[in-house]
Design a protein around this motif. Structure first.
Motif, PDB file in Angstrom:
ATOM      1  N   ARG A  56      50.956  55.227  26.406  1.00 19.67           N
ATOM      2  CA  ARG A  56      51.956  55.487  25.097  1.00 19.67           C
ATOM      3  C   ARG A  56      52.933  54.368  25.263  1.00 19.67           C
ATOM      4  NH1 ARG A  56      54.426  60.635  22.110  1.00 19.67           N
ATOM      5  NH2 ARG A  56      53.849  59.938  20.086  1.00 19.67           N
ATOM      6  N   GLY A  57      53.134  53.506  24.057  1.00 21.84           N
ATOM      7  CA  GLY A  57      54.176  52.467  24.212  1.00 21.84           C
ATOM      8  C   GLY A  57      54.624  52.239  22.684  1.00 21.84           C
ATOM      9  N   LYS A  58      55.859  51.369  22.580  1.00 20.57           N
ATOM     10  CA  LYS A  58      56.209  51.078  21.171  1.00 20.57           C
ATOM     11  C   LYS A  58      55.821  49.565  20.985  1.00 20.57           C
ATOM     12  CE  LYS A  58      59.909  52.236  18.006  1.00 20.57           C
ATOM     13  NZ  LYS A  58      61.181  53.113  17.887  1.00 20.57           N
ATOM     14  N   ARG A  59      55.202  49.231  20.252  1.00 17.17           N
ATOM     15  CA  ARG A  59      54.655  47.837  20.074  1.00 17.17           C
ATOM     16  C   ARG A  59      54.285  47.509  18.609  1.00 17.17           C
ATOM     17  NH1 ARG A  59      50.452  46.414  24.823  1.00 17.17           N
ATOM     18  NH2 ARG A  59      50.544  44.533  23.768  1.00 17.17           N
ATOM     19  N   ILE A  60      53.986  46.395  18.516  1.00 16.85           N
ATOM     20  CA  ILE A  60      53.714  45.887  17.085  1.00 16.85           C
ATOM     21  C   ILE A  60      52.365  46.135  16.903  1.00 16.85           C
ATOM     22  CG2 ILE A  60      52.959  43.880  15.495  1.00 16.85           C
ATOM     23  CD1 ILE A  60      56.057  44.185  15.441  1.00 16.85           C
ATOM     24  N   VAL A  61      52.001  46.844  15.712  1.00 18.81           N
ATOM     25  CA  VAL A  61      50.572  47.235  15.617  1.00 18.81           C
ATOM     26  C   VAL A  61      50.320  46.544  13.871  1.00 18.81           C
ATOM     27  CG1 VAL A  61      50.339  49.035  16.765  1.00 18.81           C
ATOM     28  CG2 VAL A  61      51.014  49.550  14.548  1.00 18.81           C
ATOM     29  N   ASN A  62      49.001  46.604  13.585  1.00 15.28           N
ATOM     30  CA  ASN A  62      48.552  46.291  12.139  1.00 15.28           C
ATOM     31  C   ASN A  62      48.710  47.568  11.474  1.00 15.28           C
ATOM     32  OD1 ASN A  62      48.078  43.505  12.659  1.00 15.28           O
ATOM     33  ND2 ASN A  62      46.281  44.241  13.907  1.00 15.28           N
ATOM     34  N   TRP A  63      49.383  47.773  10.469  1.00 17.07           N
ATOM     35  CA  TRP A  63      49.708  49.150   9.823  1.00 17.07           C
ATOM     36  C   TRP A  63      49.194  49.039   8.555  1.00 17.07           C
ATOM     37  CZ3 TRP A  63      51.008  53.834  11.527  1.00 17.07           C
ATOM     38  CH2 TRP A  63      51.407  54.613  10.831  1.00 17.07           C
ATOM     39  N   CYS A  64      48.442  49.886   7.832  1.00 14.54           N
ATOM     40  CA  CYS A  64      48.004  49.690   6.630  1.00 14.54           C
ATOM     41  C   CYS A  64      48.966  50.905   5.823  1.00 14.54           C
ATOM     42  CB  CYS A  64      46.696  50.308   6.542  1.00 14.54           C
ATOM     43  SG  CYS A  64      46.054  50.629   4.807  1.00 14.54           S
ATOM     44  N   PRO A  65      49.919  50.386   4.917  1.00 19.02           N
ATOM     45  CA  PRO A  65      50.789  51.303   4.210  1.00 19.02           C
ATOM     46  C   PRO A  65      49.982  52.226   3.312  1.00 19.02           C
ATOM     47  CG  PRO A  65      51.250  48.996   3.979  1.00 19.02           C
ATOM     48  CD  PRO A  65      50.018  48.902   4.514  1.00 19.02           C
ATOM     49  N   SER A  66      48.755  51.955   2.834  1.00 15.31           N
ATOM     50  CA  SER A  66      48.008  52.811   1.925  1.00 15.31           C
ATOM     51  C   SER A  66      47.269  53.817   2.690  1.00 15.31           C
ATOM     52  CB  SER A  66      47.062  52.000   1.217  1.00 15.31           C
ATOM     53  OG  SER A  66      46.346  52.688   0.376  1.00 15.31           O
TER      54      SER A  66
ATOM     55  N   GLU B  49      67.362  42.927  19.474  1.00 11.32           N
ATOM     56  CA  GLU B  49      67.261  44.237  18.838  1.00 11.32           C
ATOM     57  C   GLU B  49      65.944  44.393  17.991  1.00 11.32           C
ATOM     58  OE1 GLU B  49      69.693  47.606  16.463  1.00 11.32           O
ATOM     59  OE2 GLU B  49      70.784  45.762  16.567  1.00 11.32           O
ATOM     60  N   LYS B  50      65.251  45.407  18.048  1.00 12.13           N
ATOM     61  CA  LYS B  50      64.026  45.523  17.241  1.00 12.13           C
ATOM     62  C   LYS B  50      64.175  46.438  16.038  1.00 12.13           C
ATOM     63  CE  LYS B  50      61.256  44.674  21.391  1.00 12.13           C
ATOM     64  NZ  LYS B  50      62.280  44.872  22.441  1.00 12.13           N
TER      65      LYS B  50
ATOM     66  N   THR C 170      44.069  46.714   1.197  1.00 12.86           N
ATOM     67  CA  THR C 170      45.678  46.454   1.253  1.00 12.86           C
ATOM     68  C   THR C 170      46.175  45.543   2.158  1.00 12.86           C
ATOM     69  OG1 THR C 170      46.175  48.847   0.611  1.00 12.86           O
ATOM     70  CG2 THR C 170      48.053  47.681   1.403  1.00 12.86           C
ATOM     71  N   ALA C 171      47.148  44.777   1.975  1.00 10.84           N
ATOM     72  CA  ALA C 171      47.623  43.640   2.853  1.00 10.84           C
ATOM     73  C   ALA C 171      48.352  44.463   4.143  1.00 10.84           C
ATOM     74  CB  ALA C 171      48.787  42.710   2.181  1.00 10.84           C
ATOM     75  N   LEU C 172      47.790  44.198   5.268  1.00 12.06           N
ATOM     76  CA  LEU C 172      48.566  44.904   6.418  1.00 12.06           C
ATOM     77  C   LEU C 172      49.864  44.642   6.449  1.00 12.06           C
ATOM     78  CD1 LEU C 172      45.336  44.977   8.888  1.00 12.06           C
ATOM     79  CD2 LEU C 172      46.182  46.987   7.238  1.00 12.06           C
ATOM     80  N   GLU C 173      50.513  45.467   7.354  1.00  6.64           N
ATOM     81  CA  GLU C 173      52.148  45.231   7.820  1.00  6.64           C
ATOM     82  C   GLU C 173      52.204  45.227   9.246  1.00  6.64           C
ATOM     83  OE1 GLU C 173      55.803  44.227   7.118  1.00  6.64           O
ATOM     84  OE2 GLU C 173      54.678  44.612   5.530  1.00  6.64           O
ATOM     85  N   PRO C 174      52.402  44.096   9.662  1.00  7.85           N
ATOM     86  CA  PRO C 174      52.795  44.107  11.366  1.00  7.85           C
ATOM     87  C   PRO C 174      54.158  45.071  11.432  1.00  7.85           C
ATOM     88  CG  PRO C 174      52.568  41.883  10.455  1.00  7.85           C
ATOM     89  CD  PRO C 174      52.657  42.828   9.386  1.00  7.85           C
ATOM     90  N   TRP C 175      53.940  45.985  12.342  1.00  5.81           N
ATOM     91  CA  TRP C 175      54.903  47.365  12.119  1.00  5.81           C
ATOM     92  C   TRP C 175      55.155  47.703  13.387  1.00  5.81           C
ATOM     93  CZ3 TRP C 175      54.878  52.935  11.404  1.00  5.81           C
ATOM     94  CH2 TRP C 175      55.718  53.511  10.690  1.00  5.81           C
ATOM     95  N   LEU C 176      56.340  47.732  14.071  1.00 10.90           N
ATOM     96  CA  LEU C 176      56.775  48.391  15.345  1.00 10.90           C
ATOM     97  C   LEU C 176      56.538  49.860  15.312  1.00 10.90           C
ATOM     98  CD1 LEU C 176      57.824  47.772  18.118  1.00 10.90           C
ATOM     99  CD2 LEU C 176      60.229  48.120  17.247  1.00 10.90           C
TER     100      LEU C 176
END
Length: 899
Positions: free
Chosen positions: A168-178, A293-294, A351-357
């Motif tokens: 488990r880690g905190k990383r950038i993923v492709n996130w769908c806001p919808s 900082e992120k 929906t346009a994806l959001e690169p999201w931490l």
């Protein structure tokens, strides 16, 4: 011998035959020598059959049917996928229409609604697959949410977790806001969009060489709220003086450093790149390397979080407009360029994806990918066509850790448990009642696994692993995986990795990639465009056999093929498919030819075929080659050439020639029985070869046939008729090799060439088939010797008086037809008014030349090419080619008449 109806109606026959197969339990796995196990790529449980499914399932059924007839133990595993995002989206929509929110009803009630949806709509695609004639053991259907399958998924997760392959880690993923969930890189769909490149001024904390600000270029000005650095290329000497300085970030008044990093392209924009580590994967990497900082400025719905004044609560679109307005108002919007760029979109909702931490679960792939690469490089897994090997290896070589967690409720819940009291955490195959360390209460991780995580176990978890490994024995690795190129990375590669890890063997030997079926204009079929074709419409109009056969003819080594469906552009109503219509004509031809033969079987008794005539020897040799054609075609996955080849054999050789030339023997008492036995032998063999491609019509005919020599036991000489054609023996090429006779083929081909040339001349000049022609045939000495025994036969077939030799001259007033080195001269004196015929041809040549000139002029018109619809341009090009061919043929005719 049962009477065959005059016409074959697939709407009547196909359901009846399907019921007969199912009632007799003929789809079940049977013991055999060798194994052919195939797993169907699991369609979505709530899906409907589309053209990709239809092509895939047709290929698989053809492979399984041939294997069954060859005596192999066949197992075709049917199953469906729970389709996490797709199903949850549909159920969410259904609940909202009823005024219910899933967050209000809670997880348990929502999952019940998902199960209810699955039970209501889940069987639709299975019934459609059944209607296609797919010979799957439907009693052994699997579902990725079945209890035993879910247990296998948990075992895989726990095993990899304990082997440090899942973390488990905190990383950038492709996130769908919808959909409010992470999406893997491979599921993102890229769309090119026309946008802008905004150049923003960032004030320097201290001026450098008289410069008060730098200019950064960005396609996403809204994310500047989360900037924690500015980067330049270390290869750009003009920026060296700025490295180590800082800027004062507008709006948020954050001091951020300028640094050099090789991720930066000095030629992009101004050469200064804003760095937002929480909203871009490259920026994340730079942030890690430079200790930045992120800062996440968006929540899970891409709305600006608290702490940003008037911008908080804005959507990313509104925030973009507001940020740009602020920069403009404060004189910090330097300039704007037009810019085309590629944007990732959610493959489900668009929906346009959001690169999201965010914090997610990942599979560490470094230890898994090398064995999976070696399996392909060493040939343990082979791709057909071979070019897809490169797609697989390129993806594997660049593979990054796989994000497997999804923020959904429907799916396999991640089996990790936490104790709030003592901090204990572990992954378990079975739910614990209490914390094993302190006895406190535990709770399970809220996320579910990526659907592809469970699907990667498909070849072995559907066959009893890990609970009943004995069921898997002898059926793994599977024979072949037939699938689309789109999921080579998503599914194929992951199945290889997991199978090698857990079973120490590959999941399949062959990966067959079928071509993508496109719309008539070359675009992707889609519901929204209204250009999609429903396979059930094709079955309803033409029958399953016609649809299957047409799809197989389209399966060439090309990457994509266009499907020639006529669809109303306004109503999107399906109007027809000319090529499927042609395939139905072939089905009808098979029926009519078979019916004619079976109507002439009075007095027939089974017996060995005998090459009593040149035609017999020719067709037996051609039959032997047809067994090779189909057997190798299916074994080596060359479906298009194989399907077209068997059609040519049956229609052009069996029907147009062999049956025609054998008709007379059916009325001759001396040769009748031999002719009957030969005809039934040829028909039975052909039906067996065509059965995997067109199972319904072949089964219908075969059930009306008397036994043939293929049904006679070679040891006892007794008839052993199979229960149905689908379980009858396959015509093995090595057993038919005895019938090969190249000399017989060459001799009969001479006859076909001569007779065809005479018949085509009659047709061209509108001569009665009963009017005898004088014909001179010139061929080489060897062919003269071959043809000497067939001359009388050729005369009767062509209604002609023949002279043939190697040194004959062209007679006066004759028309020449040259083919395969043979010259056939048909004398037309007294048969045709040659002068009038020349005048007619000259008039036709003039007309065709005018039409061709007009078509070429249109195609050279740039305005027409720019404005006309693609299908209109295509038709115009095809018409021009047709006119050119017609003109060439007319000129040849004119030349003949002039000589």
């Amino acid at each position: 011998m049962a009477d065959m109806p005059k016409t074959y109606d697939p709407a009547i026959f196909e359901p009846e035959i399907l019921k007969r197969w199912l009632d007799a339990d003929l789809y079940r796995r049977r013991p055999g020598k060798g194994d052919c196990t195939i797993t169907i790529p699991p369609p979505n449980v709530t899906g409907r059959l589309h053209m990709g499914h239809a092509t895939d399932d047709t290929i698989q059924d053809a492979l399984v049917r041939m294997a069954r007839m060859r005596g192999l133990s066949t197992r075709w595993v049917l199953g469906t996928d729970h389709a996490g995002i797709a199903t949850q989206t549909k159920v969410d929509k259904q609940l909202k229409e009823s005024g219910v929110n899933r967050l209000e009803i809670g997880r348990e009630r929502f999952l019940k609604a998902c199960w209810d949806w699955t039970h209501e709509y889940g069987g639709m695609i299975v019934e459609q697959i059944k209607r296609m004639g797919c010979s799957i053991d439907f009693a052994n259907e699997r579902f990725t949410m079945d209890d035993d399958y879910a247990a296998a998924v948990r075992k895989v997760f726990v095993s990899w977790y304990r082997d440090d392959l899942i973390y488990r880690g905190k990383r950038i993923v492709n996130w769908c806001p919808s959909c409010a969930t992470a999406i893997s890189d491979d599921e993102a769909e890229y769309e090119t969009e026309s946008g802008h490149l905004w150049h923003l001024r960032y004030p320097l904390t201290e001026p450098i060489d008289g410069t008060d600000y730098i200019v950064v270029a960005t396609t996403r000005p809204e994310t500047m709220l989360g900037d924690t650095g500015v980067a330049v290329s270390p290869k750009d000497p003009s920026k060296a003086a700025f490295v180590g300085a800082t800027v004062r970030l507008p709006i948020v008044d954050r001091e951020i450093p300028i640094f050099a990093d090789y991720h930066v392209d000095a030629c992009f924009g101004s050469g200064f790149v804003k760095v937002t580590p929480a909203h871009d994967p490259n920026d994340f990497a730079m942030g890690e390397a430079h200790g930045l900082e992120k800062i996440n400025i968006f929540d899970e719905h891409a709305v600006v979080v608290e702490g940003y004044g008037p911008f908080s609560g804005m959507s990313r679109e509104a925030c973009r407009a507001a940020v740009l307005a602020w920069f403009d108002d404060h004189g910090l919007l330097d300039h704007i360029d037009e810019h085309e760029h590629s944007v990732m979109h959610c493959y489900r909702c668009g929906t346009a994806l959001e690169p999201w931490l965010s914090e997610q679960w990942f599979v560490a792939v470094d230890r898994l990918k090398d064995p999976a690469l070696d399996a392909v490089r060493t040939g343990k897994v082979r791709f057909y066509p071979e070019r897809w090997t490169q797609t697989y290896t390129t993806w594997m070589e660049n593979l990054k850790d796989w994000c497997i967690s999804r923020q959904l409720w429907w799916g396999h819940r991640i089996p990790v448990f936490y104790c709030d009291a003592c901090g204990w955490t572990d992954a378990l195959e079975h739910d614990p009642d209490v914390c094993p360390v302190c006895g406190g209460a535990v709770h399970q991780d809220e996320d579910v696994l990526d659907t592809w995580f469970s699907s990667q176990l498909w070849t072995f978890a559907t066959q009893g692993w890990p609970q009943n490994p004995e069921d898997l024995a002898g059926h793994h690795p599977t024979a072949a995986l037939v699938t689309a190129r789109d999921i080579i990375a998503l599914w194929v590669a992951r199945m290889v990795m997991s199978s090698l890890y857990f079973l120490d063997e590959v999941p399949f030997h062959d990966v067959v990639i079928y071509p993508t079926i496109l719309a008539k204009d070359g675009s992707r079929m889609s519901k929204s465009k209204g250009n999609g074709v429903d396979p059930m419409d094709l079955i309803e109009r033409y029958g399953a056999d016609a649809m299957r056969f047409n799809l197989l003819t389209l399966c060439t080594t090309n990457q994509d093929v266009k499907f020639d469906a006529d669809i109303d552009p306004k109503t999107h109503e399906f109007k027809g498919s000319p090529r499927t219509e042609q395939a139905r004509s072939f089905v009808t031809k098979i029926w009519n030819a078979s019916r004619f033969l079976l109507m002439n079987m009075e007095g027939y008794t089974p017996g060995a075929p005998v090459a009593e005539t040149a035609a017999d020897a020719w067709i037996f040799s051609r039959l032997a080659k047809a067994t090779e054609l189909v057997t190798l075609g299916l074994s080596e996955y060359v479906f298009g050439d194989m399907a077209r080849g068997i059609q040519t054999f049956f229609w052009n050789e069996v029907c147009d020639w062999y049956i025609e030339v054998t008709k007379a023997r059916l009325t001759d008492d001396a040769s009748r029985l031999t002719a009957q036995r030969n005809l039934i032998f040829v028909l039975d063999t052909a039906l067996r070869l065509m059965h995997p491609l067109m199972p319904f019509v072949t089964e219908a005919i075969w059930s009306s046939m008397p036994p043939s020599w293929l049904d006679v036991d070679p040891h006892t000489n007794e008839i052993q008729r199979a229960q149905a054609l689908m379980v009858a023996s396959w015509p093995e090429p090595d057993k038919f090799a005895q019938y090969k006779d190249e000399e017989a083929e060459r001799s009969f081909e001479l006859l076909r060439t001569v007779v065809s040339a005479i018949r085509s001349t009659r047709a061209r000049y509108r001569l009665s088939p009963r009017e005898k022609l004088s014909v001179v045939v010139r061929m080489d000495a060897k062919d003269v010797e071959r043809f000497s025994t067939l001359g009388t036969f050729a005369e009767s077939l062509a209604c002609a008086e023949l002279s043939f030799g190697s040194d004959l001259v062209k007679p006066a007033a004759s028309i020449a037809v040259v083919e395969a080195g043979i010259e056939v001269f048909c004398v037309l004196a007294g048969k045709v008014d040659l002068q009038a015929e020349r005048a007619r041809i000259e008039r036709e040549i003039a007309k065709v030349e005018r039409d061709l000139a007009s078509a070429k002029k249109t195609l050279e018109n740039k305005g027409f090419l720019a404005k006309a619809a693609p299908d209109v341009v295509l038709k115009k090009r095809e018409r021009a080619e047709e006119l050119a061919d017609q003109l060439e043929a007319l000129k040849r005719q004119g030349a003949d008449l002039t000589e």
